[in-house]
Design an enzyme around this catalytic site. Structure first.
Site, PDB file in Angstrom:
ATOM      1  N   GLU A 140     -18.635  -6.895  -2.293  1.00  9.89           N
ATOM      2  CA  GLU A 140     -18.109  -5.690  -2.947  1.00  9.89           C
ATOM      3  C   GLU A 140     -18.874  -5.432  -4.253  1.00  9.89           C
ATOM      4  O   GLU A 140     -19.099  -6.350  -5.038  1.00  9.89           O
ATOM      5  CB  GLU A 140     -16.616  -5.869  -3.236  1.00  9.89           C
ATOM      6  N   THR A 159     -16.655   0.303  -4.709  1.00 11.93           N
ATOM      7  CA  THR A 159     -15.326   0.732  -5.169  1.00 11.93           C
ATOM      8  C   THR A 159     -15.352   2.182  -5.659  1.00 11.93           C
ATOM      9  O   THR A 159     -16.416   2.765  -5.890  1.00 11.93           O
ATOM     10  CB  THR A 159     -14.794  -0.174  -6.301  1.00 11.93           C
ATOM     11  N   GLY A 194      -4.807   3.638  -4.355  1.00 17.16           N
ATOM     12  CA  GLY A 194      -5.257   3.740  -5.742  1.00 17.16           C
ATOM     13  C   GLY A 194      -4.114   3.425  -6.681  1.00 17.16           C
ATOM     14  O   GLY A 194      -2.942   3.345  -6.271  1.00 17.16           O
ATOM     15  N   ASP A 195      -4.461   3.219  -7.928  1.00 15.12           N
ATOM     16  CA  ASP A 195      -3.451   2.913  -8.949  1.00 15.12           C
ATOM     17  C   ASP A 195      -3.085   4.171  -9.714  1.00 15.12           C
ATOM     18  O   ASP A 195      -3.856   5.128  -9.745  1.00 15.12           O
ATOM     19  CB  ASP A 195      -3.997   1.836  -9.891  1.00 15.12           C
ATOM     20  N   GLN A 221      -6.295  -8.785  -1.775  1.00 12.44           N
ATOM     21  CA  GLN A 221      -6.340  -8.866  -3.240  1.00 12.44           C
ATOM     22  C   GLN A 221      -6.784 -10.282  -3.595  1.00 12.44           C
ATOM     23  O   GLN A 221      -6.560 -11.206  -2.809  1.00 12.44           O
ATOM     24  CB  GLN A 221      -4.915  -8.598  -3.757  1.00 12.44           C
TER      25      GLN A 221
HETATM   26  P1  FAD Z   1      -0.461   1.230  -0.314  1.00  5.04           P
HETATM   27  O1  FAD Z   1      -0.509   0.113   0.655  1.00  5.04           O
HETATM   28  O2  FAD Z   1      -0.513   2.600   0.194  1.00  5.04           O
HETATM   29  O3  FAD Z   1       0.793   1.116  -1.210  1.00  5.04           O
HETATM   30  C1  FAD Z   1       0.939   0.250  -2.306  1.00  5.04           C
HETATM   31  C2  FAD Z   1       2.396  -0.047  -2.507  1.00  5.04           C
HETATM   32  O4  FAD Z   1       3.108   1.149  -2.749  1.00  5.04           O
HETATM   33  C3  FAD Z   1       3.030  -0.685  -1.315  1.00  5.04           C
HETATM   34  O5  FAD Z   1       2.778  -2.061  -1.233  1.00  5.04           O
HETATM   35  C4  FAD Z   1       4.477  -0.325  -1.566  1.00  5.04           C
HETATM   36  O6  FAD Z   1       5.032  -1.169  -2.506  1.00  5.04           O
HETATM   37  C5  FAD Z   1       4.371   1.075  -2.112  1.00  5.04           C
HETATM   38  N1  FAD Z   1       4.441   2.067  -1.011  1.00  5.04           N
HETATM   39  C6  FAD Z   1       3.407   2.695  -0.394  1.00  5.04           C
HETATM   40  N2  FAD Z   1       3.863   3.497   0.591  1.00  5.04           N
HETATM   41  C7  FAD Z   1       5.189   3.371   0.611  1.00  5.04           C
HETATM   42  C8  FAD Z   1       6.226   3.928   1.406  1.00  5.04           C
HETATM   43  N3  FAD Z   1       5.985   4.796   2.387  1.00  5.04           N
HETATM   44  N4  FAD Z   1       7.503   3.567   1.127  1.00  5.04           N
HETATM   45  C9  FAD Z   1       7.781   2.690   0.152  1.00  5.04           C
HETATM   46  N5  FAD Z   1       6.845   2.117  -0.633  1.00  5.04           N
HETATM   47  C10 FAD Z   1       5.578   2.449  -0.412  1.00  5.04           C
HETATM   48  N6  FAD Z   1      -8.266   0.730  -6.411  1.00  5.04           N
HETATM   49  C11 FAD Z   1      -9.096   1.741  -6.759  1.00  5.04           C
HETATM   50  O7  FAD Z   1      -8.701   2.622  -7.520  1.00  5.04           O
HETATM   51  N7  FAD Z   1     -10.382   1.790  -6.292  1.00  5.04           N
HETATM   52  C12 FAD Z   1     -10.875   0.863  -5.435  1.00  5.04           C
HETATM   53  O8  FAD Z   1     -12.025   0.940  -5.025  1.00  5.04           O
HETATM   54  C13 FAD Z   1     -10.013  -0.227  -5.040  1.00  5.04           C
HETATM   55  N8  FAD Z   1     -10.438  -1.161  -4.177  1.00  5.04           N
HETATM   56  C14 FAD Z   1      -9.543  -2.137  -3.750  1.00  5.04           C
HETATM   57  C15 FAD Z   1      -9.977  -3.065  -2.768  1.00  5.04           C
HETATM   58  C16 FAD Z   1      -9.085  -4.024  -2.289  1.00  5.04           C
HETATM   59  C17 FAD Z   1      -9.566  -5.016  -1.223  1.00  5.04           C
HETATM   60  C18 FAD Z   1      -7.753  -4.096  -2.798  1.00  5.04           C
HETATM   61  C19 FAD Z   1      -6.813  -5.146  -2.298  1.00  5.04           C
HETATM   62  C20 FAD Z   1      -7.338  -3.199  -3.771  1.00  5.04           C
HETATM   63  C21 FAD Z   1      -8.214  -2.209  -4.251  1.00  5.04           C
HETATM   64  N9  FAD Z   1      -7.821  -1.259  -5.193  1.00  5.04           N
HETATM   65  C22 FAD Z   1      -8.687  -0.246  -5.563  1.00  5.04           C
HETATM   66  C23 FAD Z   1      -6.509  -1.343  -5.821  1.00  5.04           C
HETATM   67  C24 FAD Z   1      -5.451  -0.525  -5.063  1.00  5.04           C
HETATM   68  O9  FAD Z   1      -5.729   0.840  -5.181  1.00  5.04           O
HETATM   69  C25 FAD Z   1      -4.098  -0.876  -5.692  1.00  5.04           C
HETATM   70  O10 FAD Z   1      -3.743  -2.192  -5.399  1.00  5.04           O
HETATM   71  C26 FAD Z   1      -2.958   0.087  -5.380  1.00  5.04           C
HETATM   72  O11 FAD Z   1      -1.871  -0.185  -6.258  1.00  5.04           O
HETATM   73  C27 FAD Z   1      -2.412  -0.023  -3.981  1.00  5.04           C
HETATM   74  O12 FAD Z   1      -3.299   0.423  -3.055  1.00  5.04           O
HETATM   75  P2  FAD Z   1      -2.984   0.225  -1.476  1.00  5.04           P
HETATM   76  O13 FAD Z   1      -4.059   0.927  -0.767  1.00  5.04           O
HETATM   77  O14 FAD Z   1      -2.783  -1.176  -1.159  1.00  5.04           O
HETATM   78  O15 FAD Z   1      -1.649   1.060  -1.407  1.00  5.04           O
END
Ligand code: FAD
Length: 304
Positions: free
Chosen positions: A25, A56, A116-117, A187
Site C-alpha cells: 500500500e 490510498t 472513509g472517515d 486494519q
Molecule cells: P464501513 O464498513 O462502510 O462502515 C464502517 C462502520 O460504520 C461499520 O463498521 C459500522 O460500525 C458503521 N456502519 C456502516 N454501515 C452501517 C449500517 N448500514 N448500519 C449500521 N452501522 C453501519 N480511509 C480513507 O479515507 N482513505 C483510504 O484510502 C483508506 N484506506 C483504508 C484501507 C484499509 C485496508 C482499511 C482497513 C481502512 C482504510 N481507510 C481509508 C479507513 C476507513 O475509511 C475507515 O476505517 C472508516 O471509518 C470505515 O471505512 P469502511 O470502509 O470499513 O466502512
C-alpha cells in the site's frame, strides 16, 4: 485457530514456491521529494511481483487528484496491477460513479471500496453525504454495477470502533461481500492472535473470502499510538516497552519496528496465512526485508 487466508484465487504468476503472496500500500505523494521517494520504492518493490499495489484516497479535491495521478502512472509505467482506494466521503453517487468509470477507462481493474472517515476527524460522527453512497457495502454494489472490477474492502480484527458488537461488524462485512467484494484487507493490529481469532470468527459466520492481514511496521510510535486510539487497535504493554526510550533514536526504532513486524508475519505464516498486505508508508526497505523473510524475493523463479 485459523489455518489460512482462504484464498481460492491464487494465481501462479505471483505466488512464490511457498505460495505466499504480498501486496503493498502506498499513499499519494504531496511534494516532489515525496514523489521521488515513492517512485524509487515502487521500482524497488516491482521485482517482488506483488499481487497488487494499492493507493490510498483522501477527502478533498487535491488529494483525490494525487491518487488518480499515482494510479495512472502505475498503469502507464510499471508492470504492477494497481488497486485504487475510493471512499464515499463528500461526493454524490454521480461524482463517484464518474471516478469509477474513469478508472475502468484508464485500465484500472481493482478498487478498494471504503466508506472513509468523517471529514471532521476520526472519532466524530459519520454523516453520509447528501446523495452519496452511505457506506462501503453500498459503494461496492455501485462499483459492481458499473464494471466487473475486482473489489477489496476493509475489515477490523478488533471491530470497527463504530460497530456495536463483533457480530454486527461481521454482518457489515457480509453486506460488503453481497455488494461484490472478494477480498477483505485488515486494519493494522499488533498481536497476531487477534487477527487469527478474527479469521476464525469470520469463518464461523460463513465468510469465505480471503482475509488479508494489514501489516504496519511502526516507524513513528507516537503517531501509531494516536492512530490506535482513534481506530480502536489494541496496544499491548510489551509493544510499548519495546519502543521505550527510543523517541530520539529513529534508526533503532526502525530496526525494532522491523523486528516486531517480522515476528508478526512469521507467526501468521506459521499459522497458514499466505497473503500479506504491507503498509509501506512509501518506503521500500522494510517491505523488502519482510518479503525476504517470507521467501518472496526479487525475480525469484515463479512457482509452476
Ligand atoms: P464501513 O464498513 O462502510 O462502515 C464502517 C462502520 O460504520 C461499520 O463498521 C459500522 O460500525 C458503521 N456502519 C456502516 N454501515 C452501517 C449500517 N448500514 N448500519 C449500521 N452501522 C453501519 N480511509 C480513507 O479515507 N482513505 C483510504 O484510502 C483508506 N484506506 C483504508 C484501507 C484499509 C485496508 C482499511 C482497513 C481502512 C482504510 N481507510 C481509508 C479507513 C476507513 O475509511 C475507515 O476505517 C472508516 O471509518 C470505515 O471505512 P469502511 O470502509 O470499513 O466502512
Amino acid at each position: 485457530m485459523a489455518t489460512g487466508n482462504g484464498d481460492t484465487q491464487a494465481g501462479p504468476k505471483t505466488a512464490t514456491a511457498s505460495g505466499i503472496e504480498v501486496s503493498f500500500e502506498f499513499f499519494p505523494p504531496k511534494t516532489e521529494k515525496m514523489e521521488e521517494t515513492l517512485w524509487q520504492s515502487v521500482k524497488r518493490l516491482e521485482p517482488l511481483h506483488p499481487r497488487f499495489v494499492s493507493v490510498t484516497y483522501g477527502a478533498g479535491g487535491s488529494t483525490r487528484e494525487r491518487t488518480h495521478a499515482t494510479v495512472k502512472r502505475i498503469v502507464d509505467e510499471t508492470s504492477l496491477k494497481p488497486a485504487a482506494h475510493l471512499t464515499c466521503v463528500e461526493a454524490t453517487r454521480e461524482e463517484i460513479d464518474d471516478v469509477i468509470r474513469e478508472y475502468w477507462e484508464a485500465g484500472v481493474r481493482h478498487i478498494v471500496a471504503l466508506r472513509g472517515d468523517p471529514p471532521s476527524g476520526i472519532g466524530e460522527k459519520y454523516v453520509p453525504f447528501d446523495g452519496g453512497y452511505a457506506n462501503a457495502a453500498e459503494l461496492a454494489a455501485g462499483i459492481s454495477k458499473i464494471a466487473p472490477f475486482e473489489i477489496s474492502v476493509g475489515c477490523y480484527p478488533e471491530k470497527h470502533p463504530e460497530s456495536a458488537s463483533y457480530d454486527a461488524d461481521l454482518d457489515l462485512l457480509k453486506a460488503k461481500i453481497d455488494g461484490g467484494a472478494t477480498r477483505a484487507i485488515s486494519q493494522f493490529f499488533v498481536e497476531p492472535d487477534v487477527f487469527l481469532r478474527y479469521v476464525d470468527r469470520a469463518r464461523s459466520a460463513g465468510i469465505e473470502i480471503p482475509i488479508v492481514p494489514g501489516i504496519m511496521p511502526v516507524g513513528n510510535v507516537a503517531g501509531y499510538l494516536r492512530m490506535s486510539e482513534a481506530t480502536g487497535a489494541g496496544v499491548p504493554d510489551w509493544f510499548r516497552e519495546r519502543f521505550e526510550g527510543l523517541d530520539d533514536d529513529p534508526e533503532t526504532r526502525r530496526l525494532v519496528a522491523l523486528a516486531v513486524a517480522a515476528e508478526q508475519v512469521q507467526k501468521l505464516a506459521d499459522q497458514g496465512m499466505r497473503q500479506f498486505h504491507i503498509y509501506t508508508l512509501n518506503r521500500a526497505e522494510t517491505a523488502v526485508a519482510l518479503c525476504h523473510i517470507l521467501g518472496v524475493r526479487p525475480n525469484k523463479p515463479l512457482a509452476a
